[in-house]
Design a protein around this motif. Sequence first.
Motif, PDB file in Angstrom:
ATOM      1  N   SER A 172      -7.350  27.867  32.891  1.00 16.72           N
ATOM      2  CA  SER A 172      -7.057  27.533  31.486  1.00 16.72           C
ATOM      3  C   SER A 172      -8.042  28.230  30.564  1.00 16.72           C
ATOM      4  N   SER A 229      -7.091  31.161  27.813  1.00 13.18           N
ATOM      5  CA  SER A 229      -7.542  31.033  26.419  1.00 13.18           C
ATOM      6  C   SER A 229      -8.420  32.211  26.024  1.00 13.18           C
ATOM      7  N   SER A 266      -5.057  25.042  28.361  1.00 14.90           N
ATOM      8  CA  SER A 266      -5.494  26.270  27.690  1.00 14.90           C
ATOM      9  C   SER A 266      -5.302  26.166  26.179  1.00 14.90           C
TER      10      SER A 266
END
Length: 604
Positions: free
Chosen positions: A115, A119, A277
């Motif tokens: 995640s 991101s 995320s």
Amino acid sequence: MEGTSQVGNGETALRRRWCMCSKEDFLPGPSFSSWGSYMKAMGETGMRLKDRITTRSREDAELNEVRGRSQHEMKRDLSWWDLIWFGVGAVVGAGIFVLTGLEAREVAGPAVVLSYLISGISAMLSVFCYTEFAVEIPVAGGSFAYLRVELGDFVAFIAAGNILLEYVIGNAAVARAWTSYFATLLNHRPDDFRIIVSNGLLAQDYNHLDPLASAVSMIICVGVVFSTKGSSRFNYIASILHIIVILLVIIAGLTQANSANYSNFAPFGVRGIFKASAVLFFAYISFDAVSTMAEETKNPAKDIPIGLVGAMSIVTTVYCLLAITLCLMQPYYAVDTDAPFSVAFEVLGMSWAKYFVAFGALKGMTTVLLAGAVGQARYLTHIARTHMVPPCLAHVHGRTQTPINATVVMMVATAIIAFFTSLDILSNLLSISTLFIFMLVAIALLVRRHYVSGVTTETNRNRMIVSIVLILGSSIGTAADWSMSNGWVVYAVTIPIWIAATLGMKVMVPQARKPKMWGVPLVPWLPSLSIAMNIFLLGSIDKDSFIRFAVWTAVLLVYYLFMGLHASYDTAKESERGEQGKMEDGRKGIETGSGMDGNLEERS
């Protein structure tokens, strides 16, 4: 008479030194010269709004004329080294020590590291888009200036107004959290440093007054006002210490690693990874503060790409290592959601390590406050240069070469909000604006590369518009379907549309402008992917954030229609008249020169 004139000028200078508040400082331009003029301007609101929506600023105007309205230049003494650590300081705050535990336990499990990686990739795409603009338009306005050049005044103002609110609220939240971690470091409860009003005068969420949060905000303000370079030195020393503390936390945690805790790597599936995320993206959102410092860099073409990309690379690596460490220390279902690292160390018999965590968080929040103060002041400075807000806020002090007025106004607002408002209320107001602006900057980059007035044909312009609309529409459809969990059928339509629209722009709309010094690679694919990912993450935002976004945007519209529109319209028209005057003077000079040449020829 000469002596009188000098005395008069001296009195004016003294009066301006001790009282910077005149009508022109707040309401400049002919639209505000009298009530009659103002009512006439209000009657032309529709025409003026259309003009501001359709007219774009020129690059050379942003770099010269607009910047010149600050009276003094900002000092160019920052290098790529300064920018890297400003970026690290702006991004790596307390959130990493809190968000990781919450998302690991309830949303993603040990796959929280993926995640963070997703991101980070999304943030890096936005970094690339920002970098090309910051290199070619190195002014303090950041995304506000970039959007003015490519999408017009109106879009730029709405975007900038939202990001200023984001900065103020975000810094206030960090200041409140600073008090909490400071208390932890001293073995106290946070309320020991707060004033609790229990007589009913203040509502429940506003009665824990935090003078320490306000004091820290104002101390940061003083440092930023006196020296950007000095603030930079403090920032990179503090940021380096922060990274060292984080590395010690990682090393200490890995000595207690148990690979069995990774046996169930993704207990919540792919949906959990992407859902986390969307939340963890907000651990990256402050990097745009670095772009506002382009005006103060020695060599923007080299320093900005290295600074922005370098900072984001360091931050993503640190976040992923911390996520791996936490989930190796404890099973994901046993991770504490409030103080994950501190509790994990205590459970494993390493209570002393919680002080490293508290100290690291405190250092991180201090640098976030510092970078936020620098960034928000420079945004406001450039907005004031356009007269959309009072032009006195654009003033750059001659001695310190910093925007004192804008810095003080923004930090006072931050201190007041931090004093009254609880952290829960503040955290609920974040962070839709940043994703919205990142999306707009990516759109602006597509426009910049594929459209130049007078060069791009009408057919190619229309193709570009259709492609962008399809990219936006397909991205919104994908995000909406994801948020409603309707299955994969819609994706089978929206994703091919996105691919076709991006490919259509690549093949059918030739690039009308090439980067002068440094350019984003893989255009239009990279900015198109940035648009899609930002909208996808917007689809995971809670309802309260959208309500706050709508309410604040409505407030901005009211202010713009009654004040900002008319002040900026006056300024723009005055600038146009000045340009026309210069052109006429130039033509007269050429004609005069030609006549003189003719006379000389006749004489010879």
